[in-house]
Design an enzyme around this catalytic site. Sequence first.
Site, PDB file in Angstrom:
ATOM      1  N   GLU A   7      40.290  36.775  33.555  1.00 38.25           N
ATOM      2  CA  GLU A   7      39.310  37.746  33.050  1.00 38.25           C
ATOM      3  C   GLU A   7      39.717  38.337  31.713  1.00 38.25           C
ATOM      4  O   GLU A   7      38.875  38.692  30.902  1.00 38.25           O
ATOM      5  CB  GLU A   7      39.118  38.860  34.088  1.00 38.25           C
ATOM      6  CG  GLU A   7      37.878  39.686  33.856  1.00 38.25           C
ATOM      7  CD  GLU A   7      37.451  40.453  35.102  1.00 38.25           C
ATOM      8  OE1 GLU A   7      37.112  41.624  34.958  1.00 38.25           O
ATOM      9  OE2 GLU A   7      37.459  39.883  36.203  1.00 38.25           O
ATOM     10  N   ASP A 151      38.992  38.554  38.435  1.00 43.74           N
ATOM     11  CA  ASP A 151      39.143  39.525  39.522  1.00 43.74           C
ATOM     12  C   ASP A 151      38.178  39.177  40.655  1.00 43.74           C
ATOM     13  O   ASP A 151      37.051  38.740  40.409  1.00 43.74           O
ATOM     14  CB  ASP A 151      38.849  40.945  39.021  1.00 43.74           C
ATOM     15  CG  ASP A 151      39.907  41.440  38.055  1.00 43.74           C
ATOM     16  OD1 ASP A 151      41.007  40.855  38.029  1.00 43.74           O
ATOM     17  OD2 ASP A 151      39.626  42.407  37.313  1.00 43.74           O
ATOM     18  N   TYR A 363      45.250  45.515  43.057  1.00 39.95           N
ATOM     19  CA  TYR A 363      43.921  45.647  42.468  1.00 39.95           C
ATOM     20  C   TYR A 363      43.342  47.033  42.767  1.00 39.95           C
ATOM     21  O   TYR A 363      43.310  47.469  43.921  1.00 39.95           O
ATOM     22  CB  TYR A 363      43.010  44.556  43.039  1.00 39.95           C
ATOM     23  CG  TYR A 363      41.690  44.440  42.325  1.00 39.95           C
ATOM     24  CD1 TYR A 363      41.650  44.136  40.970  1.00 39.95           C
ATOM     25  CD2 TYR A 363      40.491  44.634  43.005  1.00 39.95           C
ATOM     26  CE1 TYR A 363      40.438  44.026  40.307  1.00 39.95           C
ATOM     27  CE2 TYR A 363      39.274  44.524  42.343  1.00 39.95           C
ATOM     28  CZ  TYR A 363      39.260  44.220  40.994  1.00 39.95           C
ATOM     29  OH  TYR A 363      38.055  44.111  40.335  1.00 39.95           O
TER      30      TYR A 363
END
Length: 875
Positions: A7, A151, A363
């Site tokens: 990303e 992600d 995360y």
Amino acid sequence: MKLIIAEKNDAARQIAERLSTGRPKKDKVYNTAIYRFEWKGEECVTIGLAGHILAPDFCDSVLFDKKLGWYSVTEDGEMLPADMPDGLARPPYDTKRKPFLADGISIKGWKLESLPYLTWAPVIKLPAEKELIRSLKNLAKKSDSVIIATDFDREGELIGSDALNKVREVAPDLPVARAQYSSFTKAEITQAFDNLVSLDQNLADAGESRQHIDLIWGAVLTRYLTLAKFGGFGNVRSAGRVQTPTLALVVERERERMAFVPEDYWQIRGMGAAQGAAEDDRFKIAHKTARFTDKDAAETAYGHVDGAKTATVAAVTKRSRKQQPPTPFATTSLQAAAAAEGISPARTMRIAESLYMAGLISYPRVDNTVYPATLDLGAVVSDLAKINPALAPVCKKVLAGPMKPTRGKVETTDHPPIYPTGEGDPSTLDGGQRKLYDLIARRFLATLMGPATIENTKLELDVNGEPFVASGDVLVTPGFREAYPYGLKRDEQMPPLEQGDTVDVFDIKLEAKQTEPPARYSQGKLVQEMEKRGLGTKSTRASIIERLYAVRYLKNDPVEPSQLGIAIIDALSQFAPRITSPDMTSELDGDMTRVERGEDTEEHVVTHSRALLAGVLDELLKHTQELGDAISDAVTADARVGACPKCGKDLVMKTSAKTRGSFIGCMGWPDCDVTYPVPSGVKVSPLEGEAAVCPECGAPRIKCQPFRQKAFEICVNPTCPTNYEPDLKVGECKVCAEAGRHGDLIAHKSEKSGKRFIRCTNYDDCGVSYPLPARGKLEATGETCPECGAPIVVVNTARGPWRICVNMDCPTKEKKPARGRKTTTKASAAKKTTAAKKTTAKKATAAKKTTAKKATAAKKTTAKKSTAKKAAADK
């Protein structure tokens, strides 16, 4: 070659470092950084995107053809069908004025008439990162397979899906797989790439549904509110399907506060102490009737204890209670806890993202509050003890057991709760990063520890026949509080007293008070309320609040609505109440969840949202004038900083059409020409009461808030005696001395702009001038800088004296290289040489252009004169 798409660039680098059998080699494709390495004997390359590489937008117009119906045409000539309702008027139209066209409607310009068509206009996706797409396609042509490693959530899956679509344009048959991970630890990255899965298209479609719905609602409502009363000091008035009901929550709470009628009550309170105890050992005592609602009863009770010196202990009660450890952090609970420590939700997410990319935490966008069985908690604690010496003693106790992690109410399978990975070096963090990392690390340890035991001691006292009480809490068994001290009250130790003992009492007073209105939301509480009402997602709530601040609908913290924010919600509640209710937003979010589960389609959900918006817009367009007037009045009220000392009309914050800078001007313009400059680099807000008017000149006084500095108050009038600073000689001009003349360097504050600078008395000849800090008393030192010869002055600030060389180009002010980057002297010299060449080239080009312009102007003037002479002769 395997192509791995991450990303961001940092993620691409992290993946390369974790998978590589050797050291990854940094390379470039065009201007995009990539990382080449070998994994399991196969050549691999990682490329990092910049988030979304495609952005949703509209075509410039929607057109109509009798055979084709409604459609739009992209820049590439592709025709996109538009499903317009039959009730919308079709061409030919009676007028050719925009937005009406001969064959349709222009939706590029902001016109009220085009909004019903914009509601149903097709959405296209345009390249947002052309250079990245070019690089991605170049690599795809040379690859044997592709792995999407963005992600793992709706946004990440959509970013990966968009990237894959671009790859398919040049390599349609390339095999594709998906890597899912929750942290950038070597173990997790290796696990993810050893167990590849398929791209979840339903999840990507849910993300795209949200993207399209938010674009359509945001574009239509923002344009409507802005056009309803065009002007308003140049501010675009933003709105959206989540933003507006969130603002409504804040306005609703403010209305409750406004409607609140305070009630009088009385309290009798004082201080107590064991006989002979020091002043520091005193404790608070209060009448057993916590609030007297009858003034006569309060005064009667106070009359019995007024002047009392001692009290008798009637009873001593001790009770213990257990405080359970907290549950693991999800995104919302992290934002709320961080807000209590002074970090806004939006800043929390920015910092958390940087910690995640550095491999320090897992995360940060999650709903899960239950650690998965696959997570080795003991190993994380052991690693945490090694990298964080301050937490090592607590980690040792946690490892000694019993280790029983707490569980929250929400359990999902996509990502674990937010926890420290036990990797990286937290000692390199500073400021907000360190603060947030410590919060996450300590919360993680707290979830693995036992409860804390708090002992409460309650004293019942007899003061001249009136019952008084005193109580204090003491942390007896720290439990999880040893790791997690946040929100823990200081111990209030009661002295060791028994029934019948005598204590001294002091300062017993009768206090008149009033009940308080409901408290405003803090930013952390507002995030929690949004989650409770189903507004936004874990990823978007913080940015929505930040947006409401940016468009000046909200101010301060705790959160307070502006006059404009209140006016917009009041008007929308009256004319289109559904848009301010969380119910419709929750309904649309539920639709997107069904898309994620494969129970509905993206096309159906977006069409449903358009229909809801069309109904809202129909009602709004009927009441444009009333809504516009309400907004206009509110904009003026928010922009007001005081009364004009010349004509008495409102002085308001305005934006210059030429410079886009802010200034204060009179609403009586052009009849009244009063204007004042605004200090740069500060957030300006008006003062209230007597402080709002300068006692010297009558102009308004304002509060200025510099970024992360102490606020200060000033009069807006630069010529006011309160702003006057006498000229100060700080040295002699070196340039003038070299030219054989004398020049003094004078520190001066401009009466027109309020800016401060040092200028030579022979400025017209030598051009010597230096800028000065905007605030702080100046002192001349009589010294000069040994490097450049400019004067050295002292600026007295709130943090103390600041000694500076005033020359901004002084060699001592050379910028230091960014942390982690090594810049060689040769490289710096080369950069300076290149910059110098570019500057010289620019100056030469500018000089040529100026000369050419002058020559052209001269020719035109000569031609005009000749024509004029000829005309005169003809006459």
